[in-house]
Design a protein around this motif. Structure first.
Motif, PDB file in Angstrom:
ATOM      1  N   PRO A   1      -3.326  -5.914  -4.621  1.00 46.92           N
ATOM      2  CA  PRO A   1      -2.955  -7.325  -4.844  1.00 46.92           C
ATOM      3  C   PRO A   1      -3.001  -7.711  -6.320  1.00 46.92           C
ATOM      4  CG  PRO A   1      -4.378  -7.138  -2.933  1.00 46.92           C
ATOM      5  CD  PRO A   1      -4.353  -5.788  -3.569  1.00 46.92           C
ATOM      6  N   ASN A   2      -3.995  -7.215  -7.046  1.00 46.82           N
ATOM      7  CA  ASN A   2      -4.091  -7.535  -8.467  1.00 46.82           C
ATOM      8  C   ASN A   2      -2.920  -6.956  -9.263  1.00 46.82           C
ATOM      9  OD1 ASN A   2      -6.418  -9.011  -8.224  1.00 46.82           O
ATOM     10  ND2 ASN A   2      -7.780  -7.286  -8.692  1.00 46.82           N
ATOM     11  N   GLU A   3      -2.495  -5.758  -8.881  1.00 49.39           N
ATOM     12  CA  GLU A   3      -1.356  -5.147  -9.581  1.00 49.39           C
ATOM     13  C   GLU A   3      -0.058  -5.907  -9.296  1.00 49.39           C
ATOM     14  OE1 GLU A   3      -2.770  -0.464  -9.853  1.00 49.39           O
ATOM     15  OE2 GLU A   3      -1.939  -1.241  -7.969  1.00 49.39           O
ATOM     16  N   LEU A   4       0.084  -6.376  -8.065  1.00 50.26           N
ATOM     17  CA  LEU A   4       1.257  -7.195  -7.736  1.00 50.26           C
ATOM     18  C   LEU A   4       1.288  -8.441  -8.611  1.00 50.26           C
ATOM     19  CD1 LEU A   4       1.752  -7.306  -3.842  1.00 50.26           C
ATOM     20  CD2 LEU A   4       3.374  -6.544  -5.570  1.00 50.26           C
TER      21      LEU A   4
ATOM     22  N   LYS B   1      -0.180  -8.982 -11.426  1.00 55.27           N
ATOM     23  CA  LYS B   1       0.013  -8.622 -12.829  1.00 55.27           C
ATOM     24  C   LYS B   1       1.493  -8.393 -13.132  1.00 55.27           C
ATOM     25  CE  LYS B   1      -1.541  -5.305 -16.337  1.00 55.27           C
ATOM     26  NZ  LYS B   1      -2.377  -4.106 -16.585  1.00 55.27           N
ATOM     27  N   ARG B   2       2.200  -7.734 -12.231  1.00 55.29           N
ATOM     28  CA  ARG B   2       3.627  -7.463 -12.445  1.00 55.29           C
ATOM     29  C   ARG B   2       4.452  -8.750 -12.383  1.00 55.29           C
ATOM     30  NH1 ARG B   2       5.333  -1.647  -9.757  1.00 55.29           N
ATOM     31  NH2 ARG B   2       3.562  -0.430 -10.586  1.00 55.29           N
ATOM     32  N   VAL B   3       4.037  -9.695 -11.542  1.00 55.11           N
ATOM     33  CA  VAL B   3       4.731 -10.983 -11.481  1.00 55.11           C
ATOM     34  C   VAL B   3       4.534 -11.744 -12.798  1.00 55.11           C
ATOM     35  CG1 VAL B   3       4.772 -13.249 -10.358  1.00 55.11           C
ATOM     36  CG2 VAL B   3       4.648 -11.173  -8.971  1.00 55.11           C
ATOM     37  N   ARG B   4       3.313 -11.763 -13.315  1.00 58.38           N
ATOM     38  CA  ARG B   4       3.033 -12.454 -14.573  1.00 58.38           C
ATOM     39  C   ARG B   4       3.821 -11.839 -15.730  1.00 58.38           C
ATOM     40  NH1 ARG B   4      -2.338 -12.399 -12.546  1.00 58.38           N
ATOM     41  NH2 ARG B   4      -2.835 -10.590 -13.858  1.00 58.38           N
ATOM     42  N   ALA B   5       4.019 -10.544 -15.668  1.00 58.65           N
ATOM     43  CA  ALA B   5       4.747  -9.850 -16.742  1.00 58.65           C
ATOM     44  C   ALA B   5       6.263  -9.983 -16.596  1.00 58.65           C
ATOM     45  CB  ALA B   5       4.355  -8.374 -16.755  1.00 58.65           C
ATOM     46  N   GLY B   6       6.728 -10.505 -15.448  1.00 59.60           N
ATOM     47  CA  GLY B   6       8.156 -10.649 -15.216  1.00 59.60           C
ATOM     48  C   GLY B   6       8.814  -9.424 -14.628  1.00 59.60           C
ATOM     49  N   ALA B   7       8.038  -8.360 -14.397  1.00 61.26           N
ATOM     50  CA  ALA B   7       8.605  -7.146 -13.803  1.00 61.26           C
ATOM     51  C   ALA B   7       8.988  -7.376 -12.353  1.00 61.26           C
ATOM     52  CB  ALA B   7       7.608  -5.995 -13.911  1.00 61.26           C
ATOM     53  N   LEU B   8       8.246  -8.242 -11.668  1.00 65.04           N
ATOM     54  CA  LEU B   8       8.559  -8.640 -10.301  1.00 65.04           C
ATOM     55  C   LEU B   8       8.736 -10.151 -10.254  1.00 65.04           C
ATOM     56  CD1 LEU B   8       6.048  -6.552  -8.116  1.00 65.04           C
ATOM     57  CD2 LEU B   8       8.505  -6.149  -8.377  1.00 65.04           C
ATOM     58  N   VAL B   9       9.551 -10.596  -9.312  1.00 61.91           N
ATOM     59  CA  VAL B   9       9.721 -12.026  -9.047  1.00 61.91           C
ATOM     60  C   VAL B   9       9.368 -12.279  -7.591  1.00 61.91           C
ATOM     61  CG1 VAL B   9      11.407 -13.894  -8.787  1.00 61.91           C
ATOM     62  CG2 VAL B   9      11.478 -12.425 -10.798  1.00 61.91           C
ATOM     63  N   ARG B  10       8.558 -13.305  -7.365  1.00 61.03           N
ATOM     64  CA  ARG B  10       8.192 -13.682  -5.993  1.00 61.03           C
ATOM     65  C   ARG B  10       9.276 -14.607  -5.443  1.00 61.03           C
ATOM     66  NH1 ARG B  10       5.503 -18.058  -3.752  1.00 61.03           N
ATOM     67  NH2 ARG B  10       4.188 -17.651  -1.931  1.00 61.03           N
ATOM     68  N   ILE B  11       9.989 -14.145  -4.420  1.00 63.77           N
ATOM     69  CA  ILE B  11      11.086 -14.920  -3.847  1.00 63.77           C
ATOM     70  C   ILE B  11      10.568 -15.944  -2.837  1.00 63.77           C
ATOM     71  CG2 ILE B  11      13.241 -14.781  -2.542  1.00 63.77           C
ATOM     72  CD1 ILE B  11      13.614 -12.002  -3.601  1.00 63.77           C
TER      73      ILE B  11
ATOM     74  N   ILE C   1       0.831  -1.206   0.000  1.00 62.81           N
ATOM     75  CA  ILE C   1       0.000   0.000   0.000  1.00 62.81           C
ATOM     76  C   ILE C   1       0.865   1.255   0.000  1.00 62.81           C
ATOM     77  CG2 ILE C   1      -0.247   0.257   2.512  1.00 62.81           C
ATOM     78  CD1 ILE C   1      -3.236   0.863   1.953  1.00 62.81           C
ATOM     79  N   LEU C   2       2.083   1.146   0.592  1.00 59.76           N
ATOM     80  CA  LEU C   2       3.001   2.284   0.600  1.00 59.76           C
ATOM     81  C   LEU C   2       3.520   2.581  -0.803  1.00 59.76           C
ATOM     82  CD1 LEU C   2       5.087   1.419   3.802  1.00 59.76           C
ATOM     83  CD2 LEU C   2       3.105   2.927   3.622  1.00 59.76           C
ATOM     84  N   HIS C   3       3.482   1.558  -1.638  1.00 63.33           N
ATOM     85  CA  HIS C   3       3.944   1.714  -3.012  1.00 63.33           C
ATOM     86  C   HIS C   3       2.779   1.940  -3.974  1.00 63.33           C
ATOM     87  CE1 HIS C   3       8.080   0.422  -2.045  1.00 63.33           C
ATOM     88  NE2 HIS C   3       7.488  -0.371  -1.177  1.00 63.33           N
TER      89      HIS C   3
END
Length: 324
Positions: free
Chosen positions: A20-23, A25-35, A14-16
């Motif tokens: 949850p849907n945007e998170l 979406k970014r993982v699916r696009a490869g912009a973020l990786v879930r560690i 929320i600070l960023h």
């Protein structure tokens, strides 16, 4: 180790300004990786990291998500100390002070440790076992071939981290009464074998495999010269059979401190010229890399074909049967 990319915790999304849907979406696009659950990092930066750097970030991610202070140990403590370990895909490892056999959950393997005499250090914001306990735990609980590299490393000063060398006497003293008899024998055998002259984790693993295969012990960092002067220092040298062994890690052709202003292609050409000078002296050269070390029996076959002598049969059998 380079600066690691920052972590994004889902609890702070929320600070960023992220939902949850945007998170997702970014993982699916490869912009973020879930560690790990609830922890993400930049996808591009993550994919640029070496496997050991990714592992170090996984340790950091675990530390960020635990509510109670957690003591990281074994390979995880080694990663924080910058001590090399062998292999990939290891779990994050931490200690439990409850003697319930240890347990694994949330991607973290827990190992029991009695609190008496446990020396802890907070390093880079993470609570870890001290350097001596870290490498002793590894020597006690992982195979001999993998335990040699961490021990070799701490016997040398770590200039990058401004850490002094540890002595074999300090390692021996650290065993104390913490470990069982069998673990004590494994540690003492590994400590006796450890050698600060090994120049890298790959050289350490090579030396351990050479020993277990029953070959004569090579001279490390042997100086060779010809009529034109110094040819260089060889990783391994067997005088009786006139064989040089060279481990080719990627550092030799990638890291600036090894390249010394040369391009990777220039380094390859210079290495070939160096090898030709060695062969001109009537010395055979055997080269191997990580892939050869990871394939069981490959290094042994290469050295046997080159004529590297074995130890006496009796001693070779005895050493090969040493528990590890």
């Amino acid at each position: 180790m380079p600066d690691l990319p920052p972590l994004l915790l889902s609890r702070d999304r929320i600070l960023h300004g992220l939902t949850p849907n945007e998170l997702a979406k970014r993982v699916r696009a490869g912009a973020l990786v879930r560690i790990r659950h609830g922890v993400y990092t930049n996808g591009v930066a993550w994919r640029a990291l070496k496997p050991w750097e990714q592992y170090r970030l996984r340790v950091q991610a675990a530390a960020e998500t635990f509510e109670k202070p957690t003591v990281f140990a074994r390979r995880s403590a080694a990663s924080v100390w910058g001590i090399p370990t062998i292999g990939q895909h290891h779990p994050v490892e931490a200690l439990t002070l409850k003697n319930d056999g240890g347990r694994s959950r949330a991607g973290v393997s827990r190992h029991f440790a009695a609190p008496a005499g446990l020396s802890l250090v907070r390093r880079e914001g993470i609570l870890v076992t001290d350097r001596i306990r870290t490498v002793l735990d590894l020597a006690a609980f992982i195979p001999f071939t993998e335990a040699v590299a961490p021990l070799d490393h701490v016997l040398r000063p770590d200039g990058a981290r401004r850490l002094p060398a540890v002595t074999k006497a300090e390692l021996e003293a650290g065993i104390g009464s913490i470990y069982g008899a069998a673990a004590g024998r494994r540690m003492r055998a590994a400590i006796a074998f450890a050698d600060p002259a090994s120049g890298s984790a790959g050289e350490s693993l090579s030396r351990a495999l050479i020993h277990l295969a029953g070959f004569e012990a090579p001279v490390l960092q042997h100086q060779i010269s010809d009529a034109a002067g110094l040819v260089g220092y060889m990783d391994f040298y067997w005088k009786r059979s006139k064989v040089v062994g060279e481990f080719d890690g990627e550092e030799k052709y990638v890291k600036p401190e090894y390249l010394k202003g040369k391009t990777a292609s220039q380094a390859v050409v210079m290495e070939k010229k160096r090898e030709n000078r060695i062969r001109a002296l009537g010395i055979n050269v055997v080269r191997w890399d990580w892939a050869d070390l990871m394939q069981a029996g490959t290094l042994e076959r290469m050295l046997a074909a080159a004529g590297v002598p074995r130890r006496r049969t009796r001693s070779a059998v005895t050493d090969a049967q040493t528990p590890h």
